[in-house]
Design a protein around this motif. Structure first.
Motif, mmCIF file in Angstrom:
data_model
loop_
_atom_site.group_PDB
_atom_site.id
_atom_site.type_symbol
_atom_site.label_atom_id
_atom_site.label_comp_id
_atom_site.label_asym_id
_atom_site.label_seq_id
_atom_site.Cartn_x
_atom_site.Cartn_y
_atom_site.Cartn_z
ATOM 1 N N MET A 20 -3.798 43.957 2.671
ATOM 2 C CA MET A 20 -3.606 45.099 3.555
ATOM 3 C C MET A 20 -4.247 46.326 2.900
ATOM 4 S SD MET A 20 -0.012 46.517 4.970
ATOM 5 C CE MET A 20 0.377 48.107 4.332
ATOM 6 N N SER A 21 -5.129 46.995 3.606
ATOM 7 C CA SER A 21 -5.802 48.166 3.056
ATOM 8 C C SER A 21 -4.911 49.401 3.217
ATOM 9 C CB SER A 21 -7.132 48.389 3.783
ATOM 10 O OG SER A 21 -6.877 48.693 5.135
ATOM 11 N N PRO A 22 -5.044 50.344 2.306
ATOM 12 C CA PRO A 22 -4.215 51.548 2.405
ATOM 13 C C PRO A 22 -4.609 52.387 3.620
ATOM 14 C CG PRO A 22 -5.793 51.753 0.616
ATOM 15 C CD PRO A 22 -5.909 50.363 1.152
ATOM 16 N N ARG A 23 -3.610 52.991 4.237
ATOM 17 C CA ARG A 23 -3.873 53.806 5.431
ATOM 18 C C ARG A 23 -4.606 55.084 5.063
ATOM 19 N NH1 ARG A 23 1.274 54.173 9.261
ATOM 20 N NH2 ARG A 23 -0.136 55.591 10.282
ATOM 21 N N TYR A 24 -4.197 55.701 3.982
ATOM 22 C CA TYR A 24 -4.812 56.959 3.565
ATOM 23 C C TYR A 24 -5.349 56.797 2.151
ATOM 24 C CZ TYR A 24 -2.567 58.954 7.630
ATOM 25 O OH TYR A 24 -2.184 59.214 8.915
ATOM 26 N N ARG A 25 -6.592 57.189 1.984
ATOM 27 C CA ARG A 25 -7.239 57.056 0.684
ATOM 28 C C ARG A 25 -7.414 58.460 0.102
ATOM 29 N NH1 ARG A 25 -11.242 53.260 -1.643
ATOM 30 N NH2 ARG A 25 -12.539 54.497 -3.043
ATOM 31 N N VAL A 26 -6.825 58.684 -1.072
ATOM 32 C CA VAL A 26 -6.883 59.990 -1.726
ATOM 33 C C VAL A 26 -8.005 59.965 -2.748
ATOM 34 C CG1 VAL A 26 -5.635 61.616 -3.195
ATOM 35 C CG2 VAL A 26 -4.417 60.378 -1.421
ATOM 36 N N THR A 27 -8.978 60.841 -2.565
ATOM 37 C CA THR A 27 -10.048 61.007 -3.548
ATOM 38 C C THR A 27 -10.048 62.478 -3.948
ATOM 39 O OG1 THR A 27 -11.623 61.336 -1.749
ATOM 40 C CG2 THR A 27 -11.513 59.144 -2.701
ATOM 41 N N LEU A 28 -9.753 62.721 -5.209
ATOM 42 C CA LEU A 28 -9.634 64.079 -5.713
ATOM 43 C C LEU A 28 -10.913 64.510 -6.407
ATOM 44 C CD1 LEU A 28 -6.079 63.779 -7.312
ATOM 45 C CD2 LEU A 28 -6.645 64.792 -5.116
ATOM 46 N N THR A 29 -11.239 65.780 -6.265
ATOM 47 C CA THR A 29 -12.373 66.339 -7.001
ATOM 48 C C THR A 29 -11.913 66.605 -8.425
ATOM 49 O OG1 THR A 29 -11.812 68.617 -6.455
ATOM 50 C CG2 THR A 29 -13.246 67.446 -4.904
ATOM 51 N N THR A 39 2.636 52.739 -8.360
ATOM 52 C CA THR A 39 2.926 54.161 -8.555
ATOM 53 C C THR A 39 4.397 54.444 -8.286
ATOM 54 O OG1 THR A 39 0.680 54.687 -7.826
ATOM 55 C CG2 THR A 39 2.250 56.495 -7.889
ATOM 56 N N ALA A 40 4.912 53.856 -7.221
ATOM 57 C CA ALA A 40 6.318 54.068 -6.864
ATOM 58 C C ALA A 40 7.242 53.558 -7.963
ATOM 59 C CB ALA A 40 6.638 53.382 -5.536
ATOM 60 N N GLU A 41 6.922 52.393 -8.489
ATOM 61 C CA GLU A 41 7.752 51.818 -9.554
ATOM 62 C C GLU A 41 7.666 52.656 -10.826
ATOM 63 O OE1 GLU A 41 8.090 47.696 -12.099
ATOM 64 O OE2 GLU A 41 7.188 47.640 -10.099
ATOM 65 N N ALA A 42 6.478 53.139 -11.162
ATOM 66 C CA ALA A 42 6.300 53.921 -12.383
ATOM 67 C C ALA A 42 7.015 55.271 -12.311
ATOM 68 C CB ALA A 42 4.805 54.137 -12.646
ATOM 69 N N LEU A 43 7.037 55.889 -11.126
ATOM 70 C CA LEU A 43 7.618 57.231 -11.006
ATOM 71 C C LEU A 43 9.061 57.213 -10.504
ATOM 72 C CD1 LEU A 43 4.563 59.132 -9.522
ATOM 73 C CD2 LEU A 43 5.346 59.061 -11.882
ATOM 74 N N SER A 55 8.008 53.849 -2.040
ATOM 75 C CA SER A 55 6.623 53.681 -1.583
ATOM 76 C C SER A 55 6.358 54.532 -0.352
ATOM 77 C CB SER A 55 6.351 52.216 -1.253
ATOM 78 O OG SER A 55 6.537 51.415 -2.375
ATOM 79 N N ARG A 56 7.384 54.641 0.466
ATOM 80 C CA ARG A 56 7.259 55.442 1.693
ATOM 81 C C ARG A 56 6.987 56.910 1.356
ATOM 82 N NH1 ARG A 56 7.560 54.164 6.961
ATOM 83 N NH2 ARG A 56 8.456 55.729 8.310
ATOM 84 N N SER A 57 7.646 57.428 0.321
ATOM 85 C CA SER A 57 7.409 58.816 -0.094
ATOM 86 C C SER A 57 5.957 59.012 -0.512
ATOM 87 C CB SER A 57 8.323 59.188 -1.262
ATOM 88 O OG SER A 57 9.652 59.201 -0.873
ATOM 89 N N ILE A 58 5.405 58.039 -1.214
ATOM 90 C CA ILE A 58 4.017 58.144 -1.657
ATOM 91 C C ILE A 58 3.063 58.064 -0.472
ATOM 92 C CG2 ILE A 58 2.226 57.045 -3.061
ATOM 93 C CD1 ILE A 58 4.447 56.364 -5.045
ATOM 94 N N GLU A 59 3.364 57.200 0.476
ATOM 95 C CA GLU A 59 2.518 57.111 1.677
ATOM 96 C C GLU A 59 2.534 58.435 2.441
ATOM 97 O OE1 GLU A 59 0.364 55.029 2.741
ATOM 98 O OE2 GLU A 59 0.724 53.396 1.344
ATOM 99 N N HIS A 60 3.716 59.035 2.580
ATOM 100 C CA HIS A 60 3.809 60.334 3.268
ATOM 101 C C HIS A 60 3.055 61.415 2.492
ATOM 102 C CE1 HIS A 60 6.482 59.330 6.559
ATOM 103 N NE2 HIS A 60 7.256 58.666 5.714
#
Length: 168
Positions: free
Chosen positions: A1-10, A54-58, A62-67
């Motif tokens: 399953m591909s992620p819905r939102y992809r974050v790419t930071l400068t 990420t959710a497990e580490a922090l 997972s829902r919070s991270i998706e939002h």
């Protein structure tokens, strides 16, 4: 399953987020969200962790991270880290200090003809009759009087000594 939102930071955004995580006095929620975004960064310099890792580490869901990722993509980095301000207060203030002052003044006045003393129901009816407010519950009147230590059954409605108590 591909992620819905992809974050790419400068590189600049990564420096800002890194500074937020290392700053001394910052809200814990803001620090955790900054760390989550740094871990989820799918850009050239980012580790591109999965949402679950990420959710497990922090220690957040997972829902919070998706939002969070959704807010970054749609609204920007600053909007994602700051809480959205409320559009209106949780409850409108109906009975303010002026209403309470008029209510207490009425409670301290003589009781209506045919009654020995005021009751909360009589006060509620009289307040509506005098157009202080359009409607009021007798429980609202009771809470306002209780808050000011106003007793409807005492000889006087102000503070007084109990029977048998001596003044020094």
């Amino acid at each position: 399953m591909s992620p819905r939102y992809r974050v790419t930071l400068t590189e600049q955004e990564r420096r800002e987020l890194d500074a937020v995580t290392k700053r001394g006095k910052t809200q814990a929620r803001k620090v955790i969200h900054a760390r989550a975004l740094l871990l989820c960064d799918a850009g050239e310099c980012g580790p591109a962790w999965t949402v679950a890792d990420t959710a497990e580490a922090l220690g957040i869901s997972s829902r919070s991270i998706e939002h969070l990722k959704k807010r970054v993509v749609e609204d920007g980095l600053d909007a994602a880290l700051e809480r959205k301000p409320r559009e209106k207060p949780p409850r409108e203030v109906t009975f303010d200090g002026a209403f309470e002052a008029r209510l207490i003044a009425l409670a301290c006045a003589e009781a209506p003809e045919g009654h020995r003393r005021w009751t909360v129901r009589l006060l509620a009816d009289k307040v509506v009759e005098l157009n202080f407010v359009a409607s009021v519950s007798h429980m609202t009147v009771q809470r306002a009087l209780k808050k000011t230590h106003c007793s409807l059954i005492a000889a006087s409605t102000g503070k007084s000594l109990r029977k048998g108590a001596r003044r020094s």
